[in-house]
Scaffold this motif. Structure first.
Motif, PDB file in Angstrom:
ATOM      1  N   LYS A  44       6.033  12.290  -3.608  1.00 25.33           N
ATOM      2  CA  LYS A  44       5.512  13.457  -4.015  1.00 25.33           C
ATOM      3  C   LYS A  44       5.664  14.376  -2.630  1.00 25.33           C
ATOM      4  N   HIS A  45       5.457  13.964  -1.626  1.00 21.71           N
ATOM      5  CA  HIS A  45       5.547  14.690  -0.349  1.00 21.71           C
ATOM      6  C   HIS A  45       6.868  15.150  -0.124  1.00 21.71           C
ATOM      7  N   GLN A  47       6.628   3.929  -7.816  1.00 25.77           N
ATOM      8  CA  GLN A  47       6.710   5.142  -7.106  1.00 25.77           C
ATOM      9  C   GLN A  47       6.266   5.004  -5.760  1.00 25.77           C
ATOM     10  N   PRO A  48       7.093   5.196  -4.821  1.00 29.71           N
ATOM     11  CA  PRO A  48       6.422   5.527  -3.417  1.00 29.71           C
ATOM     12  C   PRO A  48       5.478   6.692  -3.289  1.00 29.71           C
ATOM     13  N   LYS A  49       4.263   6.299  -2.452  1.00 30.61           N
ATOM     14  CA  LYS A  49       3.040   7.425  -2.271  1.00 30.61           C
ATOM     15  C   LYS A  49       3.780   8.698  -1.588  1.00 30.61           C
ATOM     16  N   THR A  50       4.698   8.287  -0.902  1.00 29.34           N
ATOM     17  CA  THR A  50       5.490   9.400  -0.333  1.00 29.34           C
ATOM     18  C   THR A  50       6.535  10.129  -1.063  1.00 29.34           C
ATOM     19  N   TYR A  85       6.217  -4.940  -2.891  1.00 31.25           N
ATOM     20  CA  TYR A  85       4.971  -4.542  -3.303  1.00 31.25           C
ATOM     21  C   TYR A  85       4.422  -5.719  -4.193  1.00 31.25           C
ATOM     22  N   ASN A 103       0.727  -1.307  -0.073  1.00 36.61           N
ATOM     23  CA  ASN A 103       0.002   0.161   0.059  1.00 36.61           C
ATOM     24  C   ASN A 103       0.992   1.094  -0.053  1.00 36.61           C
ATOM     25  N   GLU A 104       2.142   1.285   0.141  1.00 34.79           N
ATOM     26  CA  GLU A 104       2.966   2.214   0.176  1.00 34.79           C
ATOM     27  C   GLU A 104       3.392   2.668  -1.396  1.00 34.79           C
ATOM     28  N   PHE A 105       3.022   2.145  -2.305  1.00 38.07           N
ATOM     29  CA  PHE A 105       3.301   2.317  -3.859  1.00 38.07           C
ATOM     30  C   PHE A 105       2.025   2.389  -4.595  1.00 38.07           C
ATOM     31  N   LEU A 106       2.313   3.480  -5.572  1.00 33.25           N
ATOM     32  CA  LEU A 106       1.502   3.714  -6.755  1.00 33.25           C
ATOM     33  C   LEU A 106       1.800   2.698  -8.067  1.00 33.25           C
TER      34      LEU A 106
END
Length: 428
Positions: free
Chosen positions: A52-53, A47-50, A407, A24-27
């Motif tokens: 962009k942050h 891509q990790p979801k974080t 993932y 769930n940490e990835f797109l």
């Protein structure tokens, strides 16, 4: 472990997986509104979801602090790379001082060869694996020519025996022993990009040192994939990209390892740059290069903050996973299950339509299964893509599938096998 080729078994394995939430940490990329089963992490990680942050955080620093961002804010850019060093070190089995994120892989390979390929007299040869990734081949050839040697004489490639796809460790060690005091450098990949073979790095390092040579590794397909102990194995140097198993984005930043035993070697050549100068004196702008202690002394240009922020996003997920050992345990099971599923496809077809060229022995491979398709190879690959299964194609007939433990799931592997079976029966 006894596997079963059914969805209930795959889902049961996923329920028992302590790392299952990391998915769930990835797109995931999508096609026709459905996410791909992504089995191409050996080429480009998700891509990790974080991500962009972490990019936005640095863009905000640039916006609000401008040039003062080098020294002000929560994560001053002057020292940003140190946040990564602490997280990189456990992944490759090093001390933080022995690693540094910087540049891109082939640039780092050249910079390290300036220091560690020092041909002299009869000792001028480099031993490498045949069929290494082209970047390694081109870099090594150009370094040899730079020193005035003929690559045909200076580069010794160790190839698999006739009819085999992978190298035998005994043949690698024999080649090193045979060349003996003519070897200046042993430079291998950690994991071969084509077959997924994980070389016996401790044995290669020991043999190279016994011959009096320096030993280095390109870990593009090994770092973040298999457990490494570069310091304890006494490896002299290594470098790797971070955009494959370490998910730092296309063309993401590279990193290097230099064993601490070389830190005090004042006679060592290097191509110097401002950012490799000793940190406490760097902004005095003095003449005469004095390197920072450790791998940071090989830095050339200033910190690449945005690429590093992407790498940092992924490294934090590795930290959450417990770094490489828990991931390796899952990886061994996932990869073994993919072996099993492909074998079940062959049995159902009544022939070996898919020959696995990745080593069968668990200790000799990472998270990759390379298969040679006997019939309609490219058509099979394209059909998998149409069915939302994205692997990797290599000419002339090899499909690489990489079940990444961060993932990928056992259900992913089972569904891949089901589609492979269906596609094969339709095409044959």
């Amino acid at each position: 472990m006894i596997f079963e080729n059914n969805l209930a078994f795959a889902r049961q394995m996923d329920q028992q997986d302590p790392l299952r939430e990391l998915r769930n940490e990835f797109l995931f990329p999508q096609q026709n509104g459905k996410p791909f089963i992504y089995l191409c992490g050996n080429s480009l990680g998700l891509q990790p979801k974080t991500a962009k942050h972490h990019i936005d955080e640095q863009l905000s620093n640039w916006h609000n602090l401008a040039v003062e961002g080098w020294f002000e804010g929560k994560s001053p850019w002057m020292f940003y790379h140190k946040r990564l060093k602490e997280l990189i070190a456990p992944i490759v089995g090093a001390n933080p001082q022995e690693v540094s994120p910087m540049n891109t892989l082939t640039v780092n390979l050249h910079l390290l060869m300036v220091s560690f390929y020092r041909p002299s007299g009869k000792r001028f040869k480099i031993i490498m694996e045949a069929g290494a990734f082209p970047s390694d081949q081109y870099a090594i050839e150009s370094q040899v020519r730079y020193h005035g040697y003929d690559p045909k004489e200076a580069i010794i490639e160790v190839a698999p025996k006739a009819g085999e796809h992978t190298l035998r460790t005994a043949d690698i060690l024999a080649a090193i022993a045979d060349q003996g005091d003519e070897i200046a450098l042993v430079l291998f990949g950690g994991v071969n990009y084509f077959t997924g073979q994980w070389y016996d790095m401790p044995a290669i390092t020991k043999a190279g040192h016994t011959a009096g040579a320096i030993v280095g590794f390109d870990l593009a397909h090994a770092a973040g994939n298999v457990p490494l102990q570069l310091h304890n194995w006494d490896v002299d140097f290594a470098c790797w990209c971070s955009y494959k198993y370490q998910n730092s984005g296309p063309g993401g930043i590279s990193a290097i390892f230099v064993h601490e035993k070389h830190f005090e070697d004042k006679a060592m050549n290097r191509f110097a740059g401002w950012w490799g100068y000793q940190e406490q004196e760097r902004f005095k702008m003095a003449k005469g290069f004095v390197p920072e202690v450790g791998a940071d002394g090989w830095q050339v240009s200033c910190t690449q903050v945005i690429p590093m922020s992407l790498y940092y996003a992924s490294l934090r997920i590795f930290e959450k996973a417990g770094f490489i050992e828990p991931l390796r345990e899952k990886s061994k099971k996932l990869t073994a299950y993919l072996f099993y599923v492909i074998d079940q496809v062959n049995k159902s077809l009544g022939e070996v339509q898919y020959q696995i060229i990745t080593p069968a022995t668990e200790a000799d491979r990472g998270a990759q299964v390379s298969i040679v398709a006997k019939h309609n190879a490219k058509e099979v690959f394209n059909a998998l893509m149409l069915n939302n299964i994205l692997g990797d194609w290599r000419e002339p007939n090899v499909i690489r599938l990489s079940p990444v433990p961060l993932y990928n799931s056992f259900e992913d592997v089972f569904i891949t096998g089901e589609h492979l079976m269906k596609i094969s029966k339709e095409l044959v």
